[in-house]
Design a protein around this motif. Structure first.
Motif, PDB file in Angstrom:
ATOM      1  N   VAL A  38       5.909   3.450  -6.874  1.00  0.00           N
ATOM      2  CA  VAL A  38       6.966   2.516  -6.488  1.00  0.00           C
ATOM      3  C   VAL A  38       6.382   1.110  -6.534  1.00  0.00           C
ATOM      4  O   VAL A  38       5.326   0.846  -5.960  1.00  0.00           O
ATOM      5  CB  VAL A  38       7.485   2.832  -5.077  1.00  0.00           C
ATOM      6  N   THR A  39       7.044   0.220  -7.249  1.00  0.00           N
ATOM      7  CA  THR A  39       6.573  -1.162  -7.329  1.00  0.00           C
ATOM      8  C   THR A  39       7.481  -2.059  -6.499  1.00  0.00           C
ATOM      9  O   THR A  39       8.694  -1.859  -6.457  1.00  0.00           O
ATOM     10  CB  THR A  39       6.535  -1.672  -8.780  1.00  0.00           C
ATOM     11  N   VAL A  40       6.868  -3.027  -5.842  1.00  0.00           N
ATOM     12  CA  VAL A  40       7.624  -3.959  -5.011  1.00  0.00           C
ATOM     13  C   VAL A  40       7.221  -5.381  -5.343  1.00  0.00           C
ATOM     14  O   VAL A  40       6.118  -5.641  -5.814  1.00  0.00           O
ATOM     15  CB  VAL A  40       7.415  -3.684  -3.505  1.00  0.00           C
ATOM     16  N   ARG A  41       8.157  -6.291  -5.089  1.00  0.00           N
ATOM     17  CA  ARG A  41       7.924  -7.724  -5.322  1.00  0.00           C
ATOM     18  C   ARG A  41       7.918  -8.441  -3.985  1.00  0.00           C
ATOM     19  O   ARG A  41       8.864  -8.346  -3.199  1.00  0.00           O
ATOM     20  CB  ARG A  41       9.027  -8.284  -6.230  1.00  0.00           C
ATOM     21  N   CYS A  42       6.863  -9.137  -3.727  1.00  0.00           N
ATOM     22  CA  CYS A  42       6.733  -9.891  -2.477  1.00  0.00           C
ATOM     23  C   CYS A  42       7.797 -10.994  -2.423  1.00  0.00           C
ATOM     24  O   CYS A  42       8.011 -11.706  -3.407  1.00  0.00           O
ATOM     25  CB  CYS A  42       5.344 -10.503  -2.384  1.00  0.00           C
ATOM     26  N   THR A  80      -0.581  -2.146   8.054  1.00  0.00           N
ATOM     27  CA  THR A  80      -0.406  -1.849   9.485  1.00  0.00           C
ATOM     28  C   THR A  80       0.699  -0.825   9.695  1.00  0.00           C
ATOM     29  O   THR A  80       0.731  -0.147  10.728  1.00  0.00           O
ATOM     30  CB  THR A  80      -0.066  -3.121  10.285  1.00  0.00           C
ATOM     31  N   GLU A  81       1.599  -0.686   8.703  1.00  0.00           N
ATOM     32  CA  GLU A  81       2.669   0.316   8.776  1.00  0.00           C
ATOM     33  C   GLU A  81       2.247   1.641   8.120  1.00  0.00           C
ATOM     34  O   GLU A  81       3.076   2.536   7.957  1.00  0.00           O
ATOM     35  CB  GLU A  81       3.935  -0.213   8.101  1.00  0.00           C
ATOM     36  N   GLY A  82       0.974   1.744   7.737  1.00  0.00           N
ATOM     37  CA  GLY A  82       0.467   2.988   7.179  1.00  0.00           C
ATOM     38  C   GLY A  82       0.722   3.179   5.704  1.00  0.00           C
ATOM     39  O   GLY A  82       0.577   4.294   5.182  1.00  0.00           O
ATOM     40  N   VAL A  83       1.084   2.117   5.007  1.00  0.00           N
ATOM     41  CA  VAL A  83       1.397   2.209   3.579  1.00  0.00           C
ATOM     42  C   VAL A  83       0.138   1.979   2.749  1.00  0.00           C
ATOM     43  O   VAL A  83      -0.661   1.088   3.049  1.00  0.00           O
ATOM     44  CB  VAL A  83       2.472   1.163   3.197  1.00  0.00           C
ATOM     45  N   THR A  84      -0.042   2.791   1.715  1.00  0.00           N
ATOM     46  CA  THR A  84      -1.127   2.575   0.756  1.00  0.00           C
ATOM     47  C   THR A  84      -0.681   1.520  -0.249  1.00  0.00           C
ATOM     48  O   THR A  84       0.384   1.651  -0.863  1.00  0.00           O
ATOM     49  CB  THR A  84      -1.475   3.884   0.018  1.00  0.00           C
ATOM     50  N   VAL A  85      -1.476   0.474  -0.417  1.00  0.00           N
ATOM     51  CA  VAL A  85      -1.077  -0.673  -1.236  1.00  0.00           C
ATOM     52  C   VAL A  85      -2.117  -0.939  -2.316  1.00  0.00           C
ATOM     53  O   VAL A  85      -3.320  -0.935  -2.052  1.00  0.00           O
ATOM     54  CB  VAL A  85      -0.931  -1.945  -0.363  1.00  0.00           C
ATOM     55  N   LYS A  86      -1.640  -1.165  -3.543  1.00  0.00           N
ATOM     56  CA  LYS A  86      -2.515  -1.566  -4.642  1.00  0.00           C
ATOM     57  C   LYS A  86      -1.893  -2.754  -5.353  1.00  0.00           C
ATOM     58  O   LYS A  86      -0.671  -2.825  -5.525  1.00  0.00           O
ATOM     59  CB  LYS A  86      -2.709  -0.414  -5.637  1.00  0.00           C
ATOM     60  N   SER A  87      -2.733  -3.681  -5.788  1.00  0.00           N
ATOM     61  CA  SER A  87      -2.222  -4.794  -6.585  1.00  0.00           C
ATOM     62  C   SER A  87      -1.805  -4.278  -7.951  1.00  0.00           C
ATOM     63  O   SER A  87      -2.317  -3.271  -8.434  1.00  0.00           O
ATOM     64  CB  SER A  87      -3.295  -5.879  -6.734  1.00  0.00           C
ATOM     65  N   HIS A  88      -0.843  -4.972  -8.559  1.00  0.00           N
ATOM     66  CA  HIS A  88      -0.375  -4.556  -9.887  1.00  0.00           C
ATOM     67  C   HIS A  88      -1.026  -5.431 -10.954  1.00  0.00           C
ATOM     68  O   HIS A  88      -1.132  -6.657 -10.767  1.00  0.00           O
ATOM     69  CB  HIS A  88       1.148  -4.656  -9.977  1.00  0.00           C
ATOM     70  N   PRO A  89      -1.460  -4.845 -12.069  1.00  0.00           N
ATOM     71  CA  PRO A  89      -2.198  -5.628 -13.069  1.00  0.00           C
ATOM     72  C   PRO A  89      -1.351  -6.647 -13.830  1.00  0.00           C
ATOM     73  O   PRO A  89      -1.897  -7.563 -14.436  1.00  0.00           O
ATOM     74  CB  PRO A  89      -2.738  -4.559 -14.025  1.00  0.00           C
ATOM     75  N   LEU A 127       1.523  -8.658 -12.678  1.00  0.00           N
ATOM     76  CA  LEU A 127       2.047  -9.848 -12.019  1.00  0.00           C
ATOM     77  C   LEU A 127       1.372 -10.060 -10.670  1.00  0.00           C
ATOM     78  O   LEU A 127       1.147  -9.087  -9.937  1.00  0.00           O
ATOM     79  CB  LEU A 127       3.566  -9.724 -11.828  1.00  0.00           C
ATOM     80  N   PRO A 128       1.077 -11.285 -10.301  1.00  0.00           N
ATOM     81  CA  PRO A 128       0.311 -11.551  -9.083  1.00  0.00           C
ATOM     82  C   PRO A 128       1.079 -11.282  -7.797  1.00  0.00           C
ATOM     83  O   PRO A 128       0.474 -11.143  -6.732  1.00  0.00           O
ATOM     84  CB  PRO A 128      -0.037 -13.043  -9.203  1.00  0.00           C
ATOM     85  N   TYR A 129       2.414 -11.234  -7.851  1.00  0.00           N
ATOM     86  CA  TYR A 129       3.213 -11.011  -6.641  1.00  0.00           C
ATOM     87  C   TYR A 129       3.743  -9.573  -6.556  1.00  0.00           C
ATOM     88  O   TYR A 129       4.586  -9.272  -5.703  1.00  0.00           O
ATOM     89  CB  TYR A 129       4.385 -11.995  -6.587  1.00  0.00           C
ATOM     90  N   ALA A 130       3.260  -8.691  -7.451  1.00  0.00           N
ATOM     91  CA  ALA A 130       3.738  -7.308  -7.493  1.00  0.00           C
ATOM     92  C   ALA A 130       2.702  -6.366  -6.888  1.00  0.00           C
ATOM     93  O   ALA A 130       1.493  -6.568  -7.033  1.00  0.00           O
ATOM     94  CB  ALA A 130       4.046  -6.892  -8.927  1.00  0.00           C
ATOM     95  N   LEU A 131       3.190  -5.324  -6.223  1.00  0.00           N
ATOM     96  CA  LEU A 131       2.329  -4.318  -5.608  1.00  0.00           C
ATOM     97  C   LEU A 131       2.858  -2.920  -5.940  1.00  0.00           C
ATOM     98  O   LEU A 131       4.057  -2.733  -6.125  1.00  0.00           O
ATOM     99  CB  LEU A 131       2.310  -4.478  -4.086  1.00  0.00           C
ATOM    100  N   SER A 132       1.944  -1.951  -5.975  1.00  0.00           N
ATOM    101  CA  SER A 132       2.327  -0.544  -6.025  1.00  0.00           C
ATOM    102  C   SER A 132       2.104   0.030  -4.632  1.00  0.00           C
ATOM    103  O   SER A 132       1.057  -0.197  -4.028  1.00  0.00           O
ATOM    104  CB  SER A 132       1.467   0.216  -7.043  1.00  0.00           C
ATOM    105  N   ILE A 133       3.097   0.771  -4.128  1.00  0.00           N
ATOM    106  CA  ILE A 133       2.966   1.306  -2.774  1.00  0.00           C
ATOM    107  C   ILE A 133       3.179   2.817  -2.766  1.00  0.00           C
ATOM    108  O   ILE A 133       3.877   3.372  -3.616  1.00  0.00           O
ATOM    109  CB  ILE A 133       3.950   0.632  -1.788  1.00  0.00           C
TER     110      ILE A 133
END
Length: 308
Positions: free
Chosen positions: A182-186, A202-211, A213-219
């Motif tokens: 799942v990808t999310v945009r800050c 802090t909410e227990g989510v595993t987070v990785k940066s996306h290669p 875009l700088p404001y995108a994450l994989s959760i």
């Protein structure tokens, strides 16, 4: 004591909504997971996987059912065909679920839904499928075979094959069936990416940066989105990376007036509004009040004022 409502019955309800009553799959699944928040995380994961898997593989599932049932899928009662569809998905794609459990639970569900006289039919079809699944013969025609194996309509494949070679089309189809994060945009109008990462962790989510875009994450690792306060507060939007790239390519200048004419549920429109940095305006349109309602929900959640 048996639970009043089990996971397979919940899956059946979602499939009936989506397949028989044309409810959007993500809406039906999301509403159901929200309704049954009290279920264990593993039960909710089972519901999600079986629902999404059955829908994604439905052309192949129906083809398999036609190998082992004298009654064609379209001739079956809607409840029965969807019990069988979800069961065949479990038989073929979920090694962790014993075949006997799939068959027995499907028969129980058939009876519970008021189709007791058909329990022998359901049991026979599923046990025959379980025994013969490994020897299923797929169509000889290359396009028909791809259509069945990857549950992709033939008309789409013929359009692709007019533009790409067979190997490229197979790569596209294989990618479609891979499990994707799942990808999310800050929501950079509210906080920095670093602040969002900290909040998610802090909410227990595993987070990785996306290669890309700088404001995108994989959760990953969360129960469901509605259970995250960071989501409810509009600190991020769930958006596919390819959709985010649209905003990058558009690259609007501050002060621009932008119209998105097919906008629901509003991901790209909101992204463009963020890129205007509080200036200009985005007008997000769609065909029905239901769709524009989805857009408005996301506008309200994300807290942007330069979009309507």
């Amino acid at each position: 004591m048996a639970k009043p409502l089990n996971e397979r019955e919940i899956v059946l309800g979602i499939l009936m909504d989506v397949i028989e009553h044309d409810v959007y799959s993500h809406i039906a699944l999301g509403n159901t997971l929200s309704k049954y928040q009290y279920l264990d995380k593993k039960e909710r994961a089972f519901i999600t996987r079986v629902t999404e898997g059955t829908l994604e593989h439905m052309l192949e599932i129906d083809y398999i059912l036609h190998q082992f049932s004298k009654v064609k899928v379209k001739k079956m009662k809607p409840v029965i065909r969807n019990i069988l569809r979800s069961a065949v998905y479990q038989l073929k794609y979920m090694d962790s679920v014993p075949d006997s459990a799939v068959c027995n639970e499907s028969v129980k569900l058939t009876v519970k839904k008021g189709f007791g006289p058909l329990k022998g039919f359901v049991n026979g079809v599923l046990r025959s499928t379980a025994r013969g699944l490994g020897g299923t013969e797929y169509p000889k025609d290359p396009v028909a075979e791809l259509s069945v194996r990857y549950s992709m309509p033939e008309w789409i494949l013929r359009k692709w094959l007019a533009e790409y070679d067979m190997d490229t089309v197979k790569k596209i189809l294989t990618y479609f069936q891979k499990e994707k994060p799942v990808t999310v945009r800050c929501n950079t109008s509210r906080l920095t990416l670093e602040e969002l990462v900290q909040r998610l962790r802090t909410e227990g989510v595993t987070v990785k940066s996306h290669p890309y875009l700088p404001y995108a994450l994989s959760i990953a690792g969360y129960d469901y989105l509605g259970g995250l306060s960071s989501f409810r507060e509009g600190l991020f939007a769930v958006q596919d990376i390819s959709s985010m790239l649209v905003g990058e390519i558009a690259s609007p200048e501050e002060g621009s007036y932008i119209m998105d004419v097919c906008a629901a549920p509003g991901g790209k429109s909101l992204h463009l509004a963020e890129k205007l940095n509080g200036t200009g305006h985005v007008e997000a349109r769609d065909l029905t009040e239901y769709k524009t309602g989805l857009i408005q929900e996301n506008i309200d959640r994300m807290g942007l004022e330069n979009i309507s």
